[in-house]
Design an enzyme around this catalytic site. Sequence first.
Site, PDB file in Angstrom:
ATOM      1  N   HIS A 178      -2.168  -7.804   1.584  1.00 15.08           N
ATOM      2  CA  HIS A 178      -2.697  -6.595   2.028  1.00 15.08           C
ATOM      3  C   HIS A 178      -1.991  -5.676   1.247  1.00 15.08           C
ATOM      4  O   HIS A 178      -2.699  -4.421   0.785  1.00 15.08           O
ATOM      5  CB  HIS A 178      -2.161  -6.487   3.514  1.00 15.08           C
ATOM      6  CG  HIS A 178      -2.602  -5.242   4.262  1.00 15.08           C
ATOM      7  ND1 HIS A 178      -3.795  -5.012   5.255  1.00 15.08           N
ATOM      8  CD2 HIS A 178      -2.342  -3.712   4.094  1.00 15.08           C
ATOM      9  CE1 HIS A 178      -3.868  -3.860   5.580  1.00 15.08           C
ATOM     10  NE2 HIS A 178      -3.333  -2.996   5.109  1.00 15.08           N
ATOM     11  N   GLU A 179      -0.791  -5.352   0.928  1.00 12.61           N
ATOM     12  CA  GLU A 179      -0.182  -4.333   0.126  1.00 12.61           C
ATOM     13  C   GLU A 179      -0.554  -4.337  -1.492  1.00 12.61           C
ATOM     14  O   GLU A 179      -0.620  -3.146  -1.832  1.00 12.61           O
ATOM     15  CB  GLU A 179       1.356  -4.373   0.342  1.00 12.61           C
ATOM     16  CG  GLU A 179       1.780  -4.184   1.837  1.00 12.61           C
ATOM     17  CD  GLU A 179       1.217  -3.017   2.367  1.00 12.61           C
ATOM     18  OE1 GLU A 179       1.122  -1.872   2.137  1.00 12.61           O
ATOM     19  OE2 GLU A 179       1.063  -3.102   3.807  1.00 12.61           O
ATOM     20  N   GLN A 187      -1.150   5.076  -0.063  1.00  6.08           N
ATOM     21  CA  GLN A 187      -1.699   5.703   1.348  1.00  6.08           C
ATOM     22  C   GLN A 187      -0.594   6.856   1.624  1.00  6.08           C
ATOM     23  O   GLN A 187      -1.155   7.580   2.558  1.00  6.08           O
ATOM     24  CB  GLN A 187      -0.958   4.651   2.387  1.00  6.08           C
ATOM     25  CG  GLN A 187      -1.440   3.252   2.465  1.00  6.08           C
ATOM     26  CD  GLN A 187      -0.984   2.239   3.489  1.00  6.08           C
ATOM     27  OE1 GLN A 187      -0.301   1.562   3.181  1.00  6.08           O
ATOM     28  NE2 GLN A 187      -1.749   2.245   4.650  1.00  6.08           N
ATOM     29  N   CYS A 211      -4.306  -1.546   9.596  1.00 14.57           N
ATOM     30  CA  CYS A 211      -3.742  -0.924   8.623  1.00 14.57           C
ATOM     31  C   CYS A 211      -3.371   0.672   8.995  1.00 14.57           C
ATOM     32  O   CYS A 211      -4.064   1.131   9.595  1.00 14.57           O
ATOM     33  CB  CYS A 211      -4.825  -0.789   7.374  1.00 14.57           C
ATOM     34  SG  CYS A 211      -4.212   0.407   5.844  1.00 14.57           S
TER      35      CYS A 211
HETATM   36 NI    NI Z   1      -2.652  -1.149   4.904  1.00 12.70          NI
END
Ligand code: NI
Length: 154
Positions: free
Chosen positions: A119-120, A35, A77
């Site tokens: 999620h990660e 990210q 997110c």
């Molecule tokens: Ni995320």
Amino acid sequence: QAKPVEKFDESLAHLCEDMFASMYAANGVGLAAPQIGLGIRLAVIDVTFGKNPEAKIVLANPEIMHIEGDQREEEGCLSMPGIRGTVLRPSYVTIRAQDVTGKSFEMKGEGLLARAFCHETDHLNGILFIRHLSSLKRELIKRRIRKMRKAGDW
Ligand code: NI
């Protein structure tokens, strides 16, 4: 697909601290290295929003070992500000990973922590949470993002 973390040195420790700081600043409970433009299998999680220093979790090279149960909750997110959707995730997740020093550990999470583990780990495999939504809902979100882009809000 991010690459494995191989060097557990001081610069990795600094990177993790930077990631925690960015995550807290954005009021998130998890942040994955891809990210912030780094293609390595590294994520940080804290489901207490920094209230409990012992709840800080560094996941290097995480692998989901076991899942159990179902939970359906709204998810967002930090890569998609303002976008939320209800995602089906397991209620209990056992994860194996290495900590910031390279030591392997296993940890069981439930509820929000189980959700964050999934999620990660998804982020490290190039998957955003909207992949888990219905195609209709995903199209609506994409349309909304296109609109925001046009307006210069994205
Ligand atoms: Ni995320």
